[in-house]
Motif scaffolding. Structure first.
Motif, PDB file in Angstrom:
ATOM      1  N   GLU A 159      29.217 -22.296  -6.019  1.00 44.48           N
ATOM      2  CA  GLU A 159      30.265 -21.265  -6.042  1.00 44.48           C
ATOM      3  C   GLU A 159      30.316 -20.477  -4.730  1.00 44.48           C
ATOM      4  OE1 GLU A 159      26.526 -19.070  -7.006  1.00 44.48           O
ATOM      5  OE2 GLU A 159      27.360 -21.067  -7.419  1.00 44.48           O
ATOM      6  N   VAL A 160      29.282 -20.592  -3.915  1.00 40.89           N
ATOM      7  CA  VAL A 160      29.191 -19.812  -2.681  1.00 40.89           C
ATOM      8  C   VAL A 160      29.924 -20.521  -1.542  1.00 40.89           C
ATOM      9  CG1 VAL A 160      27.603 -18.996  -0.879  1.00 40.89           C
ATOM     10  CG2 VAL A 160      27.056 -18.633  -3.297  1.00 40.89           C
ATOM     11  N   GLU A 161      30.742 -19.776  -0.795  1.00 39.36           N
ATOM     12  CA  GLU A 161      31.516 -20.355   0.309  1.00 39.36           C
ATOM     13  C   GLU A 161      30.922 -20.043   1.689  1.00 39.36           C
ATOM     14  OE1 GLU A 161      34.055 -22.434   0.153  1.00 39.36           O
ATOM     15  OE2 GLU A 161      33.855 -22.441  -2.042  1.00 39.36           O
ATOM     16  N   GLN A 162      30.094 -18.997   1.770  1.00 38.43           N
ATOM     17  CA  GLN A 162      29.515 -18.622   3.060  1.00 38.43           C
ATOM     18  C   GLN A 162      28.030 -18.284   2.911  1.00 38.43           C
ATOM     19  OE1 GLN A 162      31.564 -15.750   5.529  1.00 38.43           O
ATOM     20  NE2 GLN A 162      33.544 -16.236   4.616  1.00 38.43           N
ATOM     21  N   ILE A 163      27.267 -18.676   3.931  1.00 36.84           N
ATOM     22  CA  ILE A 163      25.841 -18.341   3.975  1.00 36.84           C
ATOM     23  C   ILE A 163      25.517 -17.754   5.346  1.00 36.84           C
ATOM     24  CG2 ILE A 163      23.476 -19.252   3.999  1.00 36.84           C
ATOM     25  CD1 ILE A 163      24.309 -21.303   1.950  1.00 36.84           C
ATOM     26  N   ARG A 164      24.908 -16.570   5.324  1.00 37.88           N
ATOM     27  CA  ARG A 164      24.422 -15.967   6.572  1.00 37.88           C
ATOM     28  C   ARG A 164      22.927 -16.249   6.685  1.00 37.88           C
ATOM     29  NH1 ARG A 164      27.978 -11.219   4.912  1.00 37.88           N
ATOM     30  NH2 ARG A 164      26.233 -10.702   3.526  1.00 37.88           N
ATOM     31  N   VAL A 165      22.512 -16.881   7.781  1.00 39.68           N
ATOM     32  CA  VAL A 165      21.087 -17.117   7.990  1.00 39.68           C
ATOM     33  C   VAL A 165      20.555 -16.087   8.974  1.00 39.68           C
ATOM     34  CG1 VAL A 165      21.219 -19.574   7.451  1.00 39.68           C
ATOM     35  CG2 VAL A 165      21.493 -18.842   9.814  1.00 39.68           C
ATOM     36  N   HIS A 166      19.337 -15.632   8.724  1.00 45.67           N
ATOM     37  CA  HIS A 166      18.707 -14.593   9.532  1.00 45.67           C
ATOM     38  C   HIS A 166      17.300 -15.046   9.916  1.00 45.67           C
ATOM     39  CE1 HIS A 166      21.563 -11.486   7.695  1.00 45.67           C
ATOM     40  NE2 HIS A 166      21.593 -12.469   6.802  1.00 45.67           N
ATOM     41  N   ILE A 167      16.943 -14.951  11.179  1.00 48.77           N
ATOM     42  CA  ILE A 167      15.572 -15.202  11.638  1.00 48.77           C
ATOM     43  C   ILE A 167      15.037 -13.906  12.224  1.00 48.77           C
ATOM     44  CG2 ILE A 167      14.076 -16.500  13.185  1.00 48.77           C
ATOM     45  CD1 ILE A 167      16.098 -18.753  13.138  1.00 48.77           C
ATOM     46  N   VAL A 168      13.950 -13.419  11.645  1.00 44.48           N
ATOM     47  CA  VAL A 168      13.327 -12.188  12.135  1.00 44.48           C
ATOM     48  C   VAL A 168      11.959 -12.553  12.715  1.00 44.48           C
ATOM     49  CG1 VAL A 168      12.619  -9.839  11.583  1.00 44.48           C
ATOM     50  CG2 VAL A 168      14.492 -10.910  10.298  1.00 44.48           C
ATOM     51  N   GLN A 169      11.804 -12.383  14.025  1.00 44.64           N
ATOM     52  CA  GLN A 169      10.559 -12.705  14.722  1.00 44.64           C
ATOM     53  C   GLN A 169      10.164 -11.505  15.583  1.00 44.64           C
ATOM     54  OE1 GLN A 169      10.656 -16.265  17.137  1.00 44.64           O
ATOM     55  NE2 GLN A 169       8.428 -16.498  17.054  1.00 44.64           N
ATOM     56  N   PRO A 170       9.412 -10.573  14.993  1.00 37.97           N
ATOM     57  CA  PRO A 170       9.131  -9.301  15.671  1.00 37.97           C
ATOM     58  C   PRO A 170       8.540  -9.428  17.069  1.00 37.97           C
ATOM     59  CG  PRO A 170       8.481  -9.182  13.375  1.00 37.97           C
ATOM     60  CD  PRO A 170       8.840 -10.607  13.636  1.00 37.97           C
ATOM     61  N   LYS A 171       7.739 -10.463  17.315  1.00 36.19           N
ATOM     62  CA  LYS A 171       7.112 -10.599  18.630  1.00 36.19           C
ATOM     63  C   LYS A 171       8.081 -11.078  19.706  1.00 36.19           C
ATOM     64  CE  LYS A 171       2.304 -11.440  17.278  1.00 36.19           C
ATOM     65  NZ  LYS A 171       1.139 -12.337  17.400  1.00 36.19           N
ATOM     66  N   CYS A 172       9.267 -11.508  19.293  1.00 40.46           N
ATOM     67  CA  CYS A 172      10.184 -12.136  20.261  1.00 40.46           C
ATOM     68  C   CYS A 172      11.546 -11.456  20.331  1.00 40.46           C
ATOM     69  CB  CYS A 172      10.346 -13.613  19.917  1.00 40.46           C
ATOM     70  SG  CYS A 172       8.816 -14.558  20.071  1.00 40.46           S
ATOM     71  N   GLY A 173      11.618 -10.186  20.014  1.00 39.22           N
ATOM     72  CA  GLY A 173      12.874  -9.477  20.183  1.00 39.22           C
ATOM     73  C   GLY A 173      13.684  -9.337  18.915  1.00 39.22           C
ATOM     74  N   ALA A 174      14.971  -9.091  19.111  1.00 37.16           N
ATOM     75  CA  ALA A 174      15.870  -8.783  17.996  1.00 37.16           C
ATOM     76  C   ALA A 174      16.088  -9.998  17.095  1.00 37.16           C
ATOM     77  CB  ALA A 174      17.209  -8.294  18.536  1.00 37.16           C
ATOM     78  N   PRO A 175      16.336  -9.763  15.809  1.00 36.97           N
ATOM     79  CA  PRO A 175      16.654 -10.860  14.887  1.00 36.97           C
ATOM     80  C   PRO A 175      17.915 -11.598  15.334  1.00 36.97           C
ATOM     81  CG  PRO A 175      16.163  -8.846  13.677  1.00 36.97           C
ATOM     82  CD  PRO A 175      16.282  -8.460  15.120  1.00 36.97           C
ATOM     83  N   THR A 176      18.021 -12.864  14.970  1.00 36.39           N
ATOM     84  CA  THR A 176      19.236 -13.639  15.262  1.00 36.39           C
ATOM     85  C   THR A 176      19.875 -14.058  13.936  1.00 36.39           C
ATOM     86  OG1 THR A 176      18.065 -15.787  15.375  1.00 36.39           O
ATOM     87  CG2 THR A 176      18.235 -14.491  17.417  1.00 36.39           C
ATOM     88  N   THR A 177      21.202 -14.159  13.936  1.00 37.30           N
ATOM     89  CA  THR A 177      21.922 -14.506  12.709  1.00 37.30           C
ATOM     90  C   THR A 177      23.041 -15.499  13.015  1.00 37.30           C
ATOM     91  OG1 THR A 177      23.532 -12.708  12.948  1.00 37.30           O
ATOM     92  CG2 THR A 177      21.490 -12.200  11.775  1.00 37.30           C
ATOM     93  N   HIS A 178      23.475 -16.178  11.976  1.00 39.79           N
ATOM     94  CA  HIS A 178      24.623 -17.088  12.095  1.00 39.79           C
ATOM     95  C   HIS A 178      25.211 -17.285  10.703  1.00 39.79           C
ATOM     96  CE1 HIS A 178      27.157 -20.204  13.787  1.00 39.79           C
ATOM     97  NE2 HIS A 178      26.813 -21.011  12.792  1.00 39.79           N
ATOM     98  N   THR A 179      26.520 -17.498  10.652  1.00 39.15           N
ATOM     99  CA  THR A 179      27.198 -17.719   9.375  1.00 39.15           C
ATOM    100  C   THR A 179      27.707 -19.147   9.275  1.00 39.15           C
ATOM    101  OG1 THR A 179      27.902 -15.401   9.246  1.00 39.15           O
ATOM    102  CG2 THR A 179      29.100 -16.989   7.875  1.00 39.15           C
ATOM    103  N   TYR A 180      27.364 -19.817   8.176  1.00 37.80           N
ATOM    104  CA  TYR A 180      27.864 -21.166   7.886  1.00 37.80           C
ATOM    105  C   TYR A 180      28.921 -21.078   6.798  1.00 37.80           C
ATOM    106  CZ  TYR A 180      23.997 -23.176  10.551  1.00 37.80           C
ATOM    107  OH  TYR A 180      23.128 -23.520  11.553  1.00 37.80           O
ATOM    108  N   ARG A 181      29.978 -21.910   6.926  1.00 40.69           N
ATOM    109  CA  ARG A 181      31.070 -21.953   5.953  1.00 40.69           C
ATOM    110  C   ARG A 181      31.121 -23.319   5.308  1.00 40.69           C
ATOM    111  NH1 ARG A 181      31.948 -18.540   9.945  1.00 40.69           N
ATOM    112  NH2 ARG A 181      32.960 -16.529   9.503  1.00 40.69           N
ATOM    113  N   ARG A 182      31.182 -23.323   3.986  1.00 37.33           N
ATOM    114  CA  ARG A 182      31.088 -24.577   3.252  1.00 37.33           C
ATOM    115  C   ARG A 182      32.123 -25.605   3.719  1.00 37.33           C
ATOM    116  NH1 ARG A 182      29.051 -26.231  -1.661  1.00 37.33           N
ATOM    117  NH2 ARG A 182      28.355 -24.105  -2.153  1.00 37.33           N
ATOM    118  N   LYS A 183      33.403 -25.231   3.729  1.00 39.58           N
ATOM    119  CA  LYS A 183      34.465 -26.199   4.026  1.00 39.58           C
ATOM    120  C   LYS A 183      34.389 -26.716   5.461  1.00 39.58           C
ATOM    121  CE  LYS A 183      37.772 -24.480   0.594  1.00 39.58           C
ATOM    122  NZ  LYS A 183      39.124 -23.870   0.373  1.00 39.58           N
TER     123      LYS A 183
END
Length: 381
Positions: free
Chosen positions: A148-172
């Motif tokens: 039922e989900v159309e979008q997923i936001r992925v988050h990587i949090v690595q405190p020793k290497c700076g700010a978190p990074t994110t990206h959004t994937y779309r099902r279609k």
């Protein structure tokens, strides 16, 4: 914590399989990995005892990052295993299982988007979320588990290497190509393993469990070393006015050195396994040696602190004694003993600690030691 079973080609290893198809995770653990696991458990349970100041700071970064997402969530899954399937055929929505892995946190937001999060406590920087194959593979599993989900936001949090990074994937727009990429990496890896097609890479070989047995690494290593046979290891092209060596071959030698060092470690480990497990004889010029040392038992910190006056220890000295790799108990006790009484004072303290089961036998370490000239001479007689 979830079960420790891993897929043969797990999401976390797919990048290495894509570079070197015959890559095999080395298994085992080390202190850095164990501390990382400890930090993961602290994030999951909220129990922060036993963390160093630096670890506490890094765990707090993760806790602060995920808090607003959890506050706005409609559902939360911690340490959830995600299965990744091939494309289905005909009426079947899903095909066979390609791989599986465990993500640190999955959150269903109130806007219907899934937030998929992973914590990295190491200092080795991982790929950005928009190109991270591990996270992309997790996202496939999340899409398939939640049709039922159309979008997923992925988050990587690595405190020793700076700010978190994110990206959004779309099902279609993204899902089909994401599945095709993972299918391709795994298919290439299966084919390479079956047909013994080895593609060495410095970035993957250093972590590979096949390092000691890989014929391609041995061929490349020996070929590289042959290039320098009979030459000075550092061929000086020019010399900086201040004495700094500027060498155009430095990158090559650094690569060889890294591979050689890890190959040597893996080879020695494999040789010891053959001796202990298969009953093979040690190399003729080496002896198999086993050693163990005493370590503090669980609860030693509280016991030593409560009984510190018995050994004339200050609170600071107790803390120093318990630090790994720092001041040892014998050094502290011996320094306080009267002249000529160091040995007896240390032995008396050790005897008490052993009787109270504060000092116990640690893990046994087994290694190959090169025989001395005297030992070699005795063997030849």
């Amino acid at each position: 914590m979830p079960p420790t079973k891993h897929a043969k080609r797990s999401p976390s290893a797919l990048k290495n399989h894509a570079i070197s198809p015959c890559y095999k995770p080395s298994g085992g653990t080390n202190e850095a990995a164990e501390r990382g696991t400890f930090c993961h458990e602290a994030v999951e349970t909220g129990k922060l005892g036993g963390l160093s100041e630096e670890e506490l700071e890094h765990v707090q970064v993760v806790l602060d990052y995920k808090a607003p997402f959890e506050d706005a969530a409609t559902q939360i899954w911690q340490e959830i295993q995600l299965k990744v399937y091939a494309k289905g055929e005909g009426k079947k929505r899903l095909g066979k299982v390609l791989t599986f892995g465990t993500c640190d946190l999955l959150i269903l937001a109130n806007d219907g988007v899934l937030d998929l999060m992973d914590w990295k406590f190491g200092a080795w920087a991982v790929d950005h979320a928009d190109s991270n194959l591990q996270m992309r593979t997790y996202a496939i599993g999340a899409f398939q588990a939640h049709p039922e989900v159309e979008q997923i936001r992925v988050h990587i949090v690595q405190p020793k290497c700076g700010a978190p990074t994110t990206h959004t994937y779309r099902r279609k727009q993204d899902l089909d190509s994401m599945i095709e990429e993972v299918e391709s990496v795994i298919a290439d890896s299966v084919f390479a393993e079956k047909n013994k097609i080895y593609i060495p890479s410095y970035d993957t070989c250093r972590f590979c469990g096949n390092l000691a047995k890989c014929p391609a690494v041995q061929m490349r290593l020996f070929h590289k070393l042959e290039e320098y046979k009979g030459k000075r290891w550092t061929s000086v092209d020019t010399v900086h006015p201040y004495g700094e060596i500027v060498d155009s071959n430095a990158n090559d030698r650094q690569e060889v050195a890294g591979i050689a060092e890890n190959w040597a470690k893996a080879t020695k480990s494999a040789q010891i396994d053959r001796i202990l497990v298969e009953g093979a004889e040690p190399p003729s010029d080496y002896r198999l040696v086993s050693t163990s040392s005493q370590v503090f038992a669980e609860g030693a910190s509280a016991w030593l602190y409560a009984n510190r006056k018995q050994f004339s220890l200050t609170t600071t000295e107790v803390m120093d004694i318990l630090k790994p790799g720092k001041t040892k108990l014998g050094d502290v006790i011996g320094a306080k003993a009267e002249k000529g009484g160091k040995g007896s004072a240390v032995n008396a303290a050790l005897e008490i600690l052993e009787e109270e089961s504060i000092l116990i036998e640690g893990a046994t370490k087994t290694f190959l030691r090169k025989k001395t000239k005297k030992e070699l001479s005795t063997d030849s007689e």
